[in-house]
Design a protein around this motif. Sequence first.
Motif, PDB file in Angstrom:
ATOM      1  N   GLY A 124      42.301  44.074  40.323  1.00 10.66           N
ATOM      2  CA  GLY A 124      43.220  44.515  41.371  1.00 10.66           C
ATOM      3  C   GLY A 124      42.694  44.171  42.751  1.00 10.66           C
ATOM      4  N   CYS A 125      43.560  44.230  43.753  1.00 10.47           N
ATOM      5  CA  CYS A 125      43.182  43.855  45.099  1.00 10.47           C
ATOM      6  C   CYS A 125      42.909  45.067  45.959  1.00 10.47           C
ATOM      7  CB  CYS A 125      44.271  43.002  45.724  1.00 10.47           C
ATOM      8  SG  CYS A 125      44.056  41.291  45.267  1.00 10.47           S
ATOM      9  N   ARG A 126      41.815  44.991  46.698  1.00 13.49           N
ATOM     10  CA  ARG A 126      41.460  46.027  47.664  1.00 13.49           C
ATOM     11  C   ARG A 126      41.531  47.415  47.072  1.00 13.49           C
ATOM     12  NH1 ARG A 126      38.914  43.513  51.139  1.00 13.49           N
ATOM     13  NH2 ARG A 126      39.874  41.993  52.505  1.00 13.49           N
ATOM     14  N   GLU A 127      40.999  47.572  45.832  1.00 15.61           N
ATOM     15  CA  GLU A 127      40.974  48.927  45.279  1.00 15.61           C
ATOM     16  C   GLU A 127      39.616  49.559  45.563  1.00 15.61           C
ATOM     17  OE1 GLU A 127      41.650  48.845  41.040  1.00 15.61           O
ATOM     18  OE2 GLU A 127      39.731  47.868  40.659  1.00 15.61           O
ATOM     19  N   ALA A 166      36.597  38.555  50.238  1.00 16.19           N
ATOM     20  CA  ALA A 166      36.698  38.747  48.791  1.00 16.19           C
ATOM     21  C   ALA A 166      37.453  40.045  48.510  1.00 16.19           C
ATOM     22  CB  ALA A 166      35.300  38.773  48.170  1.00 16.19           C
ATOM     23  N   LYS A 167      38.647  39.870  47.947  1.00 11.48           N
ATOM     24  CA  LYS A 167      39.620  40.956  47.899  1.00 11.48           C
ATOM     25  C   LYS A 167      39.345  42.036  46.850  1.00 11.48           C
ATOM     26  CE  LYS A 167      42.031  38.900  51.091  1.00 11.48           C
ATOM     27  NZ  LYS A 167      43.354  38.358  50.830  1.00 11.48           N
ATOM     28  N   MET A 221      39.619  35.340  46.677  1.00  9.46           N
ATOM     29  CA  MET A 221      38.787  35.000  47.832  1.00  9.46           C
ATOM     30  C   MET A 221      39.603  34.182  48.817  1.00  9.46           C
ATOM     31  SD  MET A 221      34.980  34.079  46.454  1.00  9.46           S
ATOM     32  CE  MET A 221      34.060  35.263  45.473  1.00  9.46           C
ATOM     33  N   ASP A 222      39.660  34.658  50.053  1.00 10.22           N
ATOM     34  CA  ASP A 222      40.408  33.957  51.082  1.00 10.22           C
ATOM     35  C   ASP A 222      39.422  33.346  52.091  1.00 10.22           C
ATOM     36  OD1 ASP A 222      41.970  33.069  53.147  1.00 10.22           O
ATOM     37  OD2 ASP A 222      43.239  34.853  53.234  1.00 10.22           O
ATOM     38  N   HIS A 223      39.155  32.054  51.886  1.00  9.91           N
ATOM     39  CA  HIS A 223      38.158  31.371  52.712  1.00  9.91           C
ATOM     40  C   HIS A 223      38.634  31.167  54.147  1.00  9.91           C
ATOM     41  CE1 HIS A 223      35.351  30.260  49.386  1.00  9.91           C
ATOM     42  NE2 HIS A 223      36.453  30.431  48.671  1.00  9.91           N
TER      43      HIS A 223
END
Length: 272
Positions: free
Chosen positions: A1-4, A123-124, A225-227
Amino acid sequence: GCREELGSLHGIPLYKSFIEGWPQVEAFQARHDDLLIATYPKSGTTWLSEILDMIYHDGDVEKCRRDAIFNRVPFLEMKGAHPTDPAPPGLLPGEGLGCPQVIYMARNPKDVVISYYYFYQMAKMHPDPGMLAEFLEAFMNGKVAYGSWYEHVRGWWEKRQEKQLLYLFYEDMKKDPRREVQKILQFLGKEVVEETVARILHHTSFQEMKKNPAANYETMPSSLMDHSLSPFMRKGISGDWKNHFTVAQNERFDRHYQQHMAGSDLCFQMEV
Ligand code: A3P
């Protein structure tokens, strides 16, 4: 999951998906020739992994470009990591998973916390780190993924007497990579020709790794991952904390550091 939010494993904050996979880590059976890479996050895990993959492949660059670093040298706690692969990075100052040989790499905490702050942003799988001031407090209190930096570096430092453990420092590797690679070769009992050492050093330099898709994590899904927020291969230097800490934050960090390193002969270079 994202940003948990992070979960907790034996009291140590960790990603929930890694906690789910933990039984696999505990079931890991080391082979006689296994090597464990152990690091606190952002201490040069990827760098050391790439150096070791190059050593294991005798400096054959093509073999080290065949797949992403996290597949070639998998994290033991990542689901799907093949438990018989030769070089799984570990995470905790636990039993060393029975691996006969361990290489540990430590980095000074001021650079670790800055690198970690940017990593939390890009890194989410991490919770939102908030402002740097907030993240510094969380780091000092061990309330970040993988817990207390102090316990990690000290725990492994104390273990170096008991077992076949090579304890390395990011700052030494920056200052004199050739000497450190020679140390690793000696530890592993490997002899390689000068040309191979030169190839290893070139291939694992920050500039080369930053542009190498098999080393720079750019093949990770952008949902993870958002570079564009911060590249995984961010700066690769020592002393970047000076561009981020306020004087007051630095003084507070130094006091906390002195308290938590008291009684240890473990020393860190805060810049090189
Ligand atoms: P910065 O964020 O300070 O640039 P890990 O692999 O343990 O997650 O550590 C990542 C840190 O190591 C990042 O630090 C990254 O830039 C740095 N790094 C990766 N490869 C490197 C190399 N070849 N030389 C120097 N630093 C490197």
